[in-house]
Write an enzyme that holds these catalytic residues in place. Structure first.
Site, PDB file in Angstrom:
ATOM      1  N   PRO A 284       0.819  -1.228   0.000  1.00  0.00           N
ATOM      2  CA  PRO A 284       0.000   0.000   0.000  1.00  0.00           C
ATOM      3  C   PRO A 284       0.847   1.270   0.000  1.00  0.00           C
ATOM      4  CG  PRO A 284      -0.105  -1.108   2.136  1.00  0.00           C
ATOM      5  CD  PRO A 284       0.606  -2.028   1.205  1.00  0.00           C
ATOM      6  N   GLU A 285       0.455   2.217  -0.835  1.00  0.00           N
ATOM      7  CA  GLU A 285       1.089   3.534  -0.878  1.00  0.00           C
ATOM      8  C   GLU A 285       0.056   4.564  -0.423  1.00  0.00           C
ATOM      9  OE1 GLU A 285       3.144   4.208  -4.596  1.00  0.00           O
ATOM     10  OE2 GLU A 285       3.311   2.067  -4.969  1.00  0.00           O
TER      11      GLU A 285
ATOM     12  N   HIS B 126      -6.104 -14.768   7.603  1.00  0.00           N
ATOM     13  CA  HIS B 126      -4.892 -14.118   8.116  1.00  0.00           C
ATOM     14  C   HIS B 126      -5.203 -12.954   9.050  1.00  0.00           C
ATOM     15  CE1 HIS B 126      -2.792 -16.599   5.218  1.00  0.00           C
ATOM     16  NE2 HIS B 126      -3.534 -16.094   4.260  1.00  0.00           N
TER      17      HIS B 126
ATOM     18  N   ARG C 174       1.592 -11.346   5.215  1.00  0.00           N
ATOM     19  CA  ARG C 174       3.038 -11.512   5.377  1.00  0.00           C
ATOM     20  C   ARG C 174       3.567 -11.042   6.727  1.00  0.00           C
ATOM     21  NH1 ARG C 174       6.284 -10.136   0.111  1.00  0.00           N
ATOM     22  NH2 ARG C 174       7.868 -11.082   1.425  1.00  0.00           N
TER      23      ARG C 174
ATOM     24  N   ARG D  57      22.484  15.045  -5.859  1.00  0.00           N
ATOM     25  CA  ARG D  57      22.392  13.582  -5.722  1.00  0.00           C
ATOM     26  C   ARG D  57      22.603  12.901  -7.069  1.00  0.00           C
ATOM     27  NH1 ARG D  57      17.548  11.983  -1.700  1.00  0.00           N
ATOM     28  NH2 ARG D  57      18.468   9.921  -2.096  1.00  0.00           N
TER      29      ARG D  57
END
Ligand SMILES: [Zn+2]
Length: 265
Positions: free
Chosen positions: A2-3, A88, A107, A149
């Protein structure tokens, strides 16, 4: 994984059921969720508390509790709240009106941290830059984070201190929107490109929120529709919507990365 748009969707669904309501009971079955604290201790601390608000910061959910403490939830890879019995299940909250709220996590990388308000602020401020949809996410801020960078711009914008809540999917979509090649060294972007990138990030995240996130078919975010609107993510070999060139896949910052070699330069 998820973002920001998926976590924002979770926030809205959870707030509708829990905001302003008391947690009648709490059960936490997985010690990994709360470690190093004992799950029984966290469950006991949650039971009876009123949830004042459910907020989001980056990819974190914040449940502000009546006692003043904050439950900081990070869904990581596969965490999420469910309102029907699910596989789960790692924890179950029951709201005072009887609503059952399960936390599932295939997970088991998700975390629940119970913190005092200033601890929560500190925890987040060390890890996260400004909200990309907020006013503090400006072009000068982004320019300052990218300056000097040599890392690929894709890797640079995945840094949560640069763009809180951005992840692999929306980074690729944002770079396509901005017509910037994901492997360009971050410090070499022009001012105009950085402005385009800022707009691309915001546009991709806003579209994701409107579509209630992306459902990648793994059952984690059922109901999201953003996956139908991807322009590059997961689309190797498909023609680019803008220029028709086949989308290519590469790697940037260790992550699978999709882009159009025709119009992302
Ligand atoms: Zn193209």
């Amino acid at each position: 994984m998820p973002e920001l748009p998926e976590v924002e969707t979770e926030r809205g669904r959870l707030a509708a059921r829990l905001s302003g309501r008391r947690i009648a009971s709490a059960r936490i079955d997985d010690p990994r969720l709360t470690r190093p604290e004992e799950p029984e201790w966290i469950a006991a601390a949650l039971a009876g508390q009123r949830v004042e608000s459910v907020e989001r910061r980056g990819k974190y959910l914040l449940l502000r509790l009546g006692s003043g403490s904050v439950l900081l939830v990070h869904l990581r890879m596969t965490g999420g709240f469910r309102y029907e019995p699910a596989t789960h299940e790692r924890a179950v909250l029951e709201a005072e009106d009887g609503t059952r709220i399960a936390y599932r996590d295939l997970r088991r990388f998700g975390t629940w941290l119970l913190l005092e308000p200033d601890e929560a602020e500190e925890h987040l401020s060390i890890r996260l830059g400004p909200e990309p949809l907020g006013r503090r996410f400006t072009t000068p801020f982004l320019a300052g984070r990218l300056a000097g960078r040599r890392a690929p711009v894709k890797a640079a914008i995945l840094d949560q201190r640069t763009v809180a809540g951005l992840g692999n999917i929306y980074a690729d979509e944002a770079l396509w929107q901005a017509q910037i090649h994901p492997l360009r060294p971050a410090g070499e972007l022009s001012a105009d490109e950085i402005e385009a990138l800022r707009r691309g990030i915001r546009a991709a995240l806003r579209r994701g929120i409107r579509r209630q996130g992306a459902d990648l078919g793994d059952g984690a975010y059922a109901g999201g529709r953003m996956q139908h609107e991807f322009r590059v993510y997961g689309l190797a070999g498909e023609p680019c919507d803008r220029c028709g060139t086949p989308i290519e896949k590469t790697r940037a910052g260790g992550r699978g990365t999709w882009y159009c070699p025709g119009c992302q330069v």
